[in-house]
Design a protein around this motif. Structure first.
Motif, PDB file in Angstrom:
ATOM      1  N   GLU A  27      34.508  15.213   3.946  1.00 58.23           N
ATOM      2  CA  GLU A  27      35.369  15.471   4.807  1.00 58.23           C
ATOM      3  C   GLU A  27      36.052  16.401   5.668  1.00 58.23           C
ATOM      4  O   GLU A  27      36.546  16.568   5.722  1.00 58.23           O
ATOM      5  N   SER A  28      35.854  17.390   3.998  1.00 54.18           N
ATOM      6  CA  SER A  28      37.011  18.270   4.548  1.00 54.18           C
ATOM      7  C   SER A  28      36.211  19.633   4.436  1.00 54.18           C
ATOM      8  O   SER A  28      36.229  20.508   4.709  1.00 54.18           O
ATOM      9  N   SER A  29      34.907  19.386   4.571  1.00 56.66           N
ATOM     10  CA  SER A  29      33.773  20.213   4.614  1.00 56.66           C
ATOM     11  C   SER A  29      34.084  21.208   5.814  1.00 56.66           C
ATOM     12  O   SER A  29      34.813  22.633   5.930  1.00 56.66           O
ATOM     13  N   SER A  30      34.519  21.162   6.851  1.00 54.41           N
ATOM     14  CA  SER A  30      34.962  21.596   8.711  1.00 54.41           C
ATOM     15  C   SER A  30      36.228  22.458   8.025  1.00 54.41           C
ATOM     16  O   SER A  30      36.634  23.788   8.821  1.00 54.41           O
ATOM     17  N   SER A  31      37.042  21.909   7.346  1.00 49.76           N
ATOM     18  CA  SER A  31      38.520  22.558   7.207  1.00 49.76           C
ATOM     19  C   SER A  31      38.169  23.659   6.127  1.00 49.76           C
ATOM     20  O   SER A  31      39.067  24.486   6.710  1.00 49.76           O
ATOM     21  N   ARG A  32      37.381  23.368   5.366  1.00 51.87           N
ATOM     22  CA  ARG A  32      37.376  25.081   4.601  1.00 51.87           C
ATOM     23  C   ARG A  32      36.527  25.405   4.627  1.00 51.87           C
ATOM     24  O   ARG A  32      37.078  26.744   4.683  1.00 51.87           O
ATOM     25  N   LEU A  33      35.535  25.262   5.576  1.00 57.87           N
ATOM     26  CA  LEU A  33      34.494  26.552   6.320  1.00 57.87           C
ATOM     27  C   LEU A  33      36.106  27.430   7.481  1.00 57.87           C
ATOM     28  O   LEU A  33      35.417  28.589   7.603  1.00 57.87           O
ATOM     29  N   ASN A  34      36.862  26.620   8.100  1.00 61.80           N
ATOM     30  CA  ASN A  34      37.153  27.153   9.207  1.00 61.80           C
ATOM     31  C   ASN A  34      38.610  28.406   8.293  1.00 61.80           C
ATOM     32  O   ASN A  34      38.549  28.934   8.798  1.00 61.80           O
ATOM     33  N   LEU A  35      38.548  27.636   6.689  1.00 62.63           N
ATOM     34  CA  LEU A  35      39.948  28.281   6.172  1.00 62.63           C
ATOM     35  C   LEU A  35      38.973  29.653   5.705  1.00 62.63           C
ATOM     36  O   LEU A  35      40.288  30.622   6.124  1.00 62.63           O
ATOM     37  N   VAL A  36      37.957  29.634   5.155  1.00 56.38           N
ATOM     38  CA  VAL A  36      37.028  30.944   4.700  1.00 56.38           C
ATOM     39  C   VAL A  36      37.148  32.218   5.947  1.00 56.38           C
ATOM     40  O   VAL A  36      37.184  33.198   5.694  1.00 56.38           O
ATOM     41  N   GLN A  37      36.410  31.337   7.066  1.00 56.64           N
ATOM     42  CA  GLN A  37      36.199  31.879   8.249  1.00 56.64           C
ATOM     43  C   GLN A  37      37.775  32.733   8.583  1.00 56.64           C
ATOM     44  O   GLN A  37      37.396  33.475   9.847  1.00 56.64           O
ATOM     45  N   ALA A  38      38.326  31.638   7.875  1.00 60.70           N
ATOM     46  CA  ALA A  38      40.458  32.269   9.194  1.00 60.70           C
ATOM     47  C   ALA A  38      40.013  34.090   8.215  1.00 60.70           C
ATOM     48  O   ALA A  38      40.583  34.630   9.282  1.00 60.70           O
ATOM     49  N   PHE A  39      39.466  33.992   7.169  1.00 62.59           N
ATOM     50  CA  PHE A  39      39.458  35.785   6.191  1.00 62.59           C
ATOM     51  C   PHE A  39      38.473  36.183   7.382  1.00 62.59           C
ATOM     52  O   PHE A  39      38.698  37.643   7.196  1.00 62.59           O
ATOM     53  N   ASN A  40      37.299  35.869   7.908  1.00 60.07           N
ATOM     54  CA  ASN A  40      36.210  36.543   8.880  1.00 60.07           C
ATOM     55  C   ASN A  40      37.046  36.912  10.172  1.00 60.07           C
ATOM     56  O   ASN A  40      37.341  38.234  10.687  1.00 60.07           O
ATOM     57  N   SER A  41      37.764  36.202  10.878  1.00 54.50           N
ATOM     58  CA  SER A  41      38.719  36.036  11.380  1.00 54.50           C
ATOM     59  C   SER A  41      39.310  37.287  11.227  1.00 54.50           C
ATOM     60  O   SER A  41      40.291  38.423  12.064  1.00 54.50           O
ATOM     61  N   MET A  42      40.566  37.651  10.114  1.00 55.33           N
ATOM     62  CA  MET A  42      41.149  38.881   9.957  1.00 55.33           C
ATOM     63  C   MET A  42      40.411  39.879   9.929  1.00 55.33           C
ATOM     64  O   MET A  42      41.464  40.776  10.477  1.00 55.33           O
ATOM     65  N   GLY A  43      39.306  40.170   9.000  1.00 57.51           N
ATOM     66  CA  GLY A  43      38.574  41.051   9.803  1.00 57.51           C
ATOM     67  C   GLY A  43      37.983  41.340  10.760  1.00 57.51           C
ATOM     68  O   GLY A  43      38.204  42.906  11.067  1.00 57.51           O
ATOM     69  N   THR A  44      38.231  40.516  11.449  1.00 58.72           N
ATOM     70  CA  THR A  44      37.819  40.561  13.188  1.00 58.72           C
ATOM     71  C   THR A  44      38.765  41.443  14.094  1.00 58.72           C
ATOM     72  O   THR A  44      38.919  41.979  14.944  1.00 58.72           O
ATOM     73  N   THR A  45      40.613  41.193  13.325  1.00 59.40           N
ATOM     74  CA  THR A  45      41.334  41.087  13.549  1.00 59.40           C
ATOM     75  C   THR A  45      42.173  42.875  13.504  1.00 59.40           C
ATOM     76  O   THR A  45      42.382  43.247  14.571  1.00 59.40           O
ATOM     77  N   PHE A  46      41.851  43.309  12.149  1.00 61.68           N
ATOM     78  CA  PHE A  46      41.853  44.492  12.091  1.00 61.68           C
ATOM     79  C   PHE A  46      40.939  45.526  12.118  1.00 61.68           C
ATOM     80  O   PHE A  46      41.364  46.880  12.365  1.00 61.68           O
ATOM     81  N   ALA A  47      39.880  45.540  12.350  1.00 64.67           N
ATOM     82  CA  ALA A  47      38.857  46.108  13.132  1.00 64.67           C
ATOM     83  C   ALA A  47      38.952  46.776  13.697  1.00 64.67           C
ATOM     84  O   ALA A  47      39.193  48.040  14.152  1.00 64.67           O
ATOM     85  N   PRO A  48      39.403  45.937  15.097  1.00 70.03           N
ATOM     86  CA  PRO A  48      39.531  47.159  16.361  1.00 70.03           C
ATOM     87  C   PRO A  48      40.627  48.387  16.450  1.00 70.03           C
ATOM     88  O   PRO A  48      41.136  48.807  16.794  1.00 70.03           O
ATOM     89  N   LEU A  49      41.654  47.593  15.179  1.00 68.87           N
ATOM     90  CA  LEU A  49      42.948  48.571  15.056  1.00 68.87           C
ATOM     91  C   LEU A  49      43.145  50.008  14.407  1.00 68.87           C
ATOM     92  O   LEU A  49      42.623  51.632  14.538  1.00 68.87           O
ATOM     93  N   PHE A  50      41.598  49.484  13.357  1.00 68.51           N
ATOM     94  CA  PHE A  50      40.337  50.768  12.747  1.00 68.51           C
ATOM     95  C   PHE A  50      40.044  51.826  13.511  1.00 68.51           C
ATOM     96  O   PHE A  50      39.952  52.749  13.889  1.00 68.51           O
ATOM     97  N   GLY A  51      39.092  50.953  14.408  1.00 67.11           N
ATOM     98  CA  GLY A  51      37.793  51.486  15.101  1.00 67.11           C
ATOM     99  C   GLY A  51      38.969  52.073  16.105  1.00 67.11           C
ATOM    100  O   GLY A  51      38.400  53.249  16.918  1.00 67.11           O
ATOM    101  N   ALA A  52      40.005  51.919  17.084  1.00 59.71           N
ATOM    102  CA  ALA A  52      40.616  52.459  18.274  1.00 59.71           C
ATOM    103  C   ALA A  52      41.383  53.802  17.413  1.00 59.71           C
ATOM    104  O   ALA A  52      41.354  54.540  18.137  1.00 59.71           O
ATOM    105  N   TYR A  53      41.651  53.406  15.691  1.00 61.33           N
ATOM    106  CA  TYR A  53      42.588  55.059  15.725  1.00 61.33           C
ATOM    107  C   TYR A  53      41.653  55.986  15.259  1.00 61.33           C
ATOM    108  O   TYR A  53      41.315  57.637  15.740  1.00 61.33           O
ATOM    109  N   LEU A  54      40.295  55.709  14.443  1.00 62.02           N
ATOM    110  CA  LEU A  54      39.844  56.630  14.125  1.00 62.02           C
ATOM    111  C   LEU A  54      38.674  56.951  14.597  1.00 62.02           C
ATOM    112  O   LEU A  54      37.714  57.454  15.152  1.00 62.02           O
TER     113      LEU A  54
END
Length: 437
Positions: free
Chosen positions: A145-172
């Protein structure tokens, strides 16, 4: 340590010290890295469009090749996992990604469009292997019953990567190039300037390759809960008695993943060019890359919110609300102008956030011994992102802003899936997970 059978929906094995919390934390780093390297494309593509003088169709073809790799690599990835196991497959995927990142260095030296395509294909093949292994793994090591919640939680760290990548790419990348620092987002470059601008991708991809190799070494030395061989053999026998096509949530979930990815990738890839337009944001590509940070940041925040909401609200209900709101803001993006159009496009990240992990977990729900095959089909469906090429063709023919109506239509299918297509039919008993490897 000998394997101790346990229901995957019950958490850690009784009498075992299987570090499931630690395993999820380690897997979160994988989600972070493949999100990071995927979204670097958001700054890489407008850069290559200027440096290599590409049309929108040619630019989106780079991303299409990325997603074609998912289609090609998903089934071989499942075979690799069956042969060498989950942990070694994750290590292999990281090494393949590192090789692809290193290919970007000669691609920049040669200013070769085709070598860039090769590098993107290799990187994406490595990510496909990680996706086939990690997504279903996260989904089955806790309560159903919490599989969607669990996968959304670790996918949030995927989104953390997608959040910082544009700053990294925009600068470098964008911040160190002539094309990336020109007002209006476009530049007429000499050959010497194009060659110099091309070199700016070398350092970012070298850094990414080194980090991937280090992470591969760490994962190789880390103990992860593993599927038992006896269970796998039992599951293979059970699969012969069941058909994937009797499960409506999977049958409609596969196109839901593909269609959703068209919208997500279309927004991410064309974002910089769109908000740089004089009648929208009138920004340089570097400045637009910083706003891309907000788009992906919204996805990160949305996944944390989604993980919390799905503890008490049905996943399909959250998905329905998110897809309806995504449709509204994409229509506004298509027909509005100035800051309204720009901020409506930025806001879609919040509503897109929970779509992939929620569709995925709804798609494999009730598959039992068919979970691995169903997961493989859902990951293969990520190849639907390759169809963003046709949004590029549409943008060339009718206008960049007008092309976002395609994304709005995609949101409607996700709404249909949430309301009807995700309903489970012919539910089977879940598989089991064993011990520590």
């Amino acid at each position: 340590m000998p394997a101790v059978p346990v229901s995957p929906r019950a958490g850690a094995p009784s009498g075992s010290s299987a570090p499931y919390g630690a395993a999820l934390s380690m897997l979160a780093t994988l989600f972070f890295m493949w999100g990071f390297i995927t979204v670097i494309n958001g700054t890489l593509l407008p850069h290559l469009r200027s440096v290599m003088v590409l049309s929108y169709a040619q630019t989106t073809l780079i991303e299409s090749v990325w997603f074609i790799a998912y289609f090609v690599a998903s089934i071989p990835s499942a075979k690799i996992i069956e042969r060498i196991g989950y942990k070694k497959s994750m290590v292999t995927g990281l090494i393949v990604m590192a090789v692809g990142a290193l290919i970007m260095i000669p691609a920049s030296m040669l200013l070769s469009y085709y070598v860039v395509l090769t590098a993107m294909f290799v990187i994406a093949s490595g990510i496909a292997l990680l996706q086939v292994a990690a997504n279903p793994y996260v989904a089955v090591i806790g309560p159903a019953e919490s599989s969607s919640s669990r996968l959304n939680l670790v996918q949030a760290f995927n989104s953390m990567g997608t959040t910082f990548a544009p700053l990294f790419g925009a600068y470098l990348i964008l911040g160190r190039s002539v094309s990336g620092t020109t007002e209006g987002g476009a530049a007429s470059l000499t050959l010497e300037q194009r060659l110099a601008d091309a070199q700016t991708v070398q350092l970012p991809y070298l850094i990414v390759a080194v980090v991937l190799i280090v992470l591969a070494v760490v994962i190789a030395r880390f103990k992860l809960p593993a599927m038992g061989n006896a269970v796998s053999r039992h599951s293979r026998e059970d699969r012969k008695n069941h058909s994937l096509w009797k499960h409506r949530n999977l049958v409609f979930g596969v196109p839901a993943i593909a269609i959703y990815l068209i919208a997500e990738i279309g927004v991410g890839n064309l974002f910089v060019n769109f908000v740089s337009k004089p009648d929208i944001g009138n920004l340089t590509h570097q400045q637009a890359g910083n706003y891309l940070f907000l788009l992906w940041g919204g996805m990160m925040v949305g996944r944390f919110i989604g993980a919390f909401l799905m503890r008490s609200v049905k996943a399909e209900t959250v998905l329905a609300v998110a897809s309806a709101l995504a449709f509204v803001v994409m229509v506004i993006t298509t027909f509005a102008h100035g800051p309204i159009a720009m901020w409506s496009l930025i806001s879609v990240g919040l509503f897109h956030s929970i779509m992939f992990p929620t569709i995925f977990t709804l798609g494999i729900k009730g598959l039992g011994p068919l979970t691995e095959e169903g997961s493989g089909l859902l990951i293969m469906a990520i190849a639907g992102g390759a169809l963003v090429y046709f949004q590029g063709k549409f943008a060339d023919a009718y206008g960049l802003q007008e092309s976002f109506i395609i994304c709005a239509i995609c949101e409607l299918y996700v709404l249909f899936y949430a309301l009807w297509g995700s309903k489970v039919t012919n539910a089977l008993e879940d598989e089991v997970v064993t011990g520590v490897a």
